[in-house]
Design an enzyme around this catalytic site. Sequence first.
Site, PDB file in Angstrom:
ATOM      1  N   ALA A  31      85.336  16.983  27.827  1.00 20.34           N
ATOM      2  CA  ALA A  31      84.602  18.089  27.216  1.00 20.34           C
ATOM      3  C   ALA A  31      84.821  19.318  28.085  1.00 20.34           C
ATOM      4  O   ALA A  31      85.115  19.205  29.283  1.00 20.34           O
ATOM      5  CB  ALA A  31      83.122  17.735  27.127  1.00 20.34           C
ATOM      6  N   GLY A  65      85.256  12.993  27.550  1.00 21.99           N
ATOM      7  CA  GLY A  65      85.261  13.023  26.084  1.00 21.99           C
ATOM      8  C   GLY A  65      86.621  12.670  25.489  1.00 21.99           C
ATOM      9  O   GLY A  65      86.703  12.210  24.351  1.00 21.99           O
TER      10      GLY A  65
HETATM   11  N1  CO8 Z   1      86.976  21.526  30.875  1.00 20.47           N
HETATM   12  C1  CO8 Z   1      87.380  22.805  30.998  1.00 20.47           C
HETATM   13  N2  CO8 Z   1      88.554  23.156  31.556  1.00 20.47           N
HETATM   14  C2  CO8 Z   1      89.335  22.167  32.034  1.00 20.47           C
HETATM   15  C3  CO8 Z   1      88.975  20.813  31.943  1.00 20.47           C
HETATM   16  C4  CO8 Z   1      87.739  20.497  31.314  1.00 20.47           C
HETATM   17  N3  CO8 Z   1      87.334  19.240  31.131  1.00 20.47           N
HETATM   18  N4  CO8 Z   1      89.946  20.071  32.510  1.00 20.47           N
HETATM   19  C5  CO8 Z   1      90.891  20.932  32.949  1.00 20.47           C
HETATM   20  N5  CO8 Z   1      90.521  22.194  32.655  1.00 20.47           N
HETATM   21  C6  CO8 Z   1      91.261  23.418  32.963  1.00 20.47           C
HETATM   22  C7  CO8 Z   1      91.185  23.765  34.433  1.00 20.47           C
HETATM   23  O1  CO8 Z   1      89.976  24.441  34.730  1.00 20.47           O
HETATM   24  C8  CO8 Z   1      92.424  24.624  34.617  1.00 20.47           C
HETATM   25  O2  CO8 Z   1      92.134  25.910  34.123  1.00 20.47           O
HETATM   26  P1  CO8 Z   1      92.647  27.225  34.952  1.00 20.47           P
HETATM   27  O3  CO8 Z   1      94.153  27.112  34.934  1.00 20.47           O
HETATM   28  O4  CO8 Z   1      92.120  28.352  34.145  1.00 20.47           O
HETATM   29  O5  CO8 Z   1      92.076  27.109  36.308  1.00 20.47           O
HETATM   30  C9  CO8 Z   1      93.423  23.988  33.662  1.00 20.47           C
HETATM   31  O6  CO8 Z   1      92.642  23.223  32.727  1.00 20.47           O
HETATM   32  C10 CO8 Z   1      94.392  23.039  34.346  1.00 20.47           C
HETATM   33  O7  CO8 Z   1      93.639  22.101  35.082  1.00 20.47           O
HETATM   34  P2  CO8 Z   1      93.843  21.824  36.639  1.00 20.47           P
HETATM   35  O8  CO8 Z   1      94.408  23.040  37.321  1.00 20.47           O
HETATM   36  O9  CO8 Z   1      92.572  21.271  37.188  1.00 20.47           O
HETATM   37  O10 CO8 Z   1      94.985  20.721  36.602  1.00 20.47           O
HETATM   38  P3  CO8 Z   1      95.280  19.582  37.687  1.00 20.47           P
HETATM   39  O11 CO8 Z   1      96.591  18.988  37.315  1.00 20.47           O
HETATM   40  O12 CO8 Z   1      95.104  20.116  39.065  1.00 20.47           O
HETATM   41  O13 CO8 Z   1      94.118  18.490  37.464  1.00 20.47           O
HETATM   42  C11 CO8 Z   1      92.657  17.093  36.145  1.00 20.47           C
HETATM   43  C12 CO8 Z   1      94.033  17.777  36.249  1.00 20.47           C
HETATM   44  C13 CO8 Z   1      92.538  15.989  37.206  1.00 20.47           C
HETATM   45  C14 CO8 Z   1      92.575  16.477  34.745  1.00 20.47           C
HETATM   46  C15 CO8 Z   1      91.549  18.155  36.347  1.00 20.47           C
HETATM   47  O14 CO8 Z   1      91.799  19.264  35.483  1.00 20.47           O
HETATM   48  C16 CO8 Z   1      90.155  17.647  36.053  1.00 20.47           C
HETATM   49  O15 CO8 Z   1      89.598  16.932  36.865  1.00 20.47           O
HETATM   50  N6  CO8 Z   1      89.579  18.020  34.892  1.00 20.47           N
HETATM   51  C17 CO8 Z   1      88.229  17.666  34.552  1.00 20.47           C
HETATM   52  C18 CO8 Z   1      88.125  16.220  34.171  1.00 20.47           C
HETATM   53  C19 CO8 Z   1      86.695  15.859  33.837  1.00 20.47           C
HETATM   54  O16 CO8 Z   1      85.812  15.853  34.682  1.00 20.47           O
HETATM   55  N7  CO8 Z   1      86.458  15.514  32.569  1.00 20.47           N
HETATM   56  C20 CO8 Z   1      85.164  15.105  32.102  1.00 20.47           C
HETATM   57  C21 CO8 Z   1      84.419  16.275  31.556  1.00 20.47           C
HETATM   58  S1  CO8 Z   1      82.752  15.834  31.101  1.00 20.47           S
HETATM   59  C22 CO8 Z   1      82.899  15.129  29.598  1.00 20.47           C
HETATM   60  O17 CO8 Z   1      83.950  14.945  29.052  1.00 20.47           O
HETATM   61  C23 CO8 Z   1      81.614  14.707  28.970  1.00 20.47           C
HETATM   62  C24 CO8 Z   1      81.791  14.266  27.515  1.00 20.47           C
HETATM   63  C25 CO8 Z   1      80.482  14.096  26.831  1.00 20.47           C
HETATM   64  C26 CO8 Z   1      79.713  15.364  26.740  1.00 20.47           C
HETATM   65  C27 CO8 Z   1      78.362  15.120  26.199  1.00 20.47           C
HETATM   66  C28 CO8 Z   1      77.647  16.374  25.718  1.00 20.47           C
HETATM   67  C29 CO8 Z   1      76.689  16.971  26.670  1.00 20.47           C
END
Ligand code: CO8
Length: 266
Positions: A70, A115
């Site tokens: 998400a 998500g």
């Molecule tokens: N949300 C928003 N932006 C994101 C997300 C995300 N989940 N994941 C990546 N991005 C963005 C980054 O912020 C970055 O943006 P920018 O270039 O503007 O800085 C871009 O995508 C590229 O990401 P990274 O630079 O971080 O790329 P890496 O290769 O270094 O890392 C990862 C990749 C490991 C996937 C890393 O991006 C990461 O850890 N992402 C988040 C993963 C995460 O925690 N996901 C779970 C989110 S919570 C969720 O899904 C809950 C679901 C249920 C919700 C219920 C309702 C309340």
Amino acid sequence: MHNHYETIIVESTRNGTVARLVINRPAALNALNRKVLEELKAALTSIDATPAIRVVTIEGAGEKAFIAGADIAQMQNLDESEARRFALLGQEVTILIESMPQIVIAKVRGFALGGGCELAMACDILIAASNAKFGQPEVNLGLIPGFGGTQRLARRVGLPVALDMICSGRGRTLKAEEAFHAGLVSRMVDPENLDTETETLLDAILAAGPDAVRTCKRLVRDSLNINLAAGLQAEASAFARCWSVGEASEGMKAFLEKRAPAFNLK
Ligand code: CO8
């Protein structure tokens, strides 16, 4: 099918029998914000009502991610009631995937986190590139899975793996091969073969009796929610119905005449 979406791409292929959905926010690793979920819901609702479409594939744009979860930037500004609505919207999409008559295939390359993992596991068939990574890192954000992860993951992979993944968060992501062995994924291929393998899977489903496939999805899905005796009764009734819909007579006749069945001419 409409193609006026901003965050997803919807394409019709194979003479209108397959809908291809692409979550198209590669700069944010296809993170699910409210707009994406609303567009997915609208697209899937329209597909649900289009019997000519028999299979749906869902994938993320770009090489790096299926869906990295998400959208954290959007979620941080939610209040409690908005968070509930957001979770319910994501859950609606997953319930729609499970209940629609079409077979829904998640085609996963790269990250399927939070998500994204939850959306993938709601799909009927998961096909993964060997670089896929599945995880529920919500606890690292002080959150919990909200799009069905606390309910579906244990049903898919059993309690120990589900609890390990959900409670360890980033500490326990499943590589594609582990996801394959855990039963989360049913086909795993090298990234360069993901498209070809998906087409092979589509060939197989489209060659089968459309009504038979629809009925199988419903019965197998329902089997997790009802007791065995009731499920077996439902199976026997549906088995008998194969004769009245006419598909079985063509299928068996074609086998005995050593030719391909003409299901699609009905
Ligand atoms: N949300 C928003 N932006 C994101 C997300 C995300 N989940 N994941 C990546 N991005 C963005 C980054 O912020 C970055 O943006 P920018 O270039 O503007 O800085 C871009 O995508 C590229 O990401 P990274 O630079 O971080 O790329 P890496 O290769 O270094 O890392 C990862 C990749 C490991 C996937 C890393 O991006 C990461 O850890 N992402 C988040 C993963 C995460 O925690 N996901 C779970 C989110 S919570 C969720 O899904 C809950 C679901 C249920 C919700 C219920 C309702 C309340």
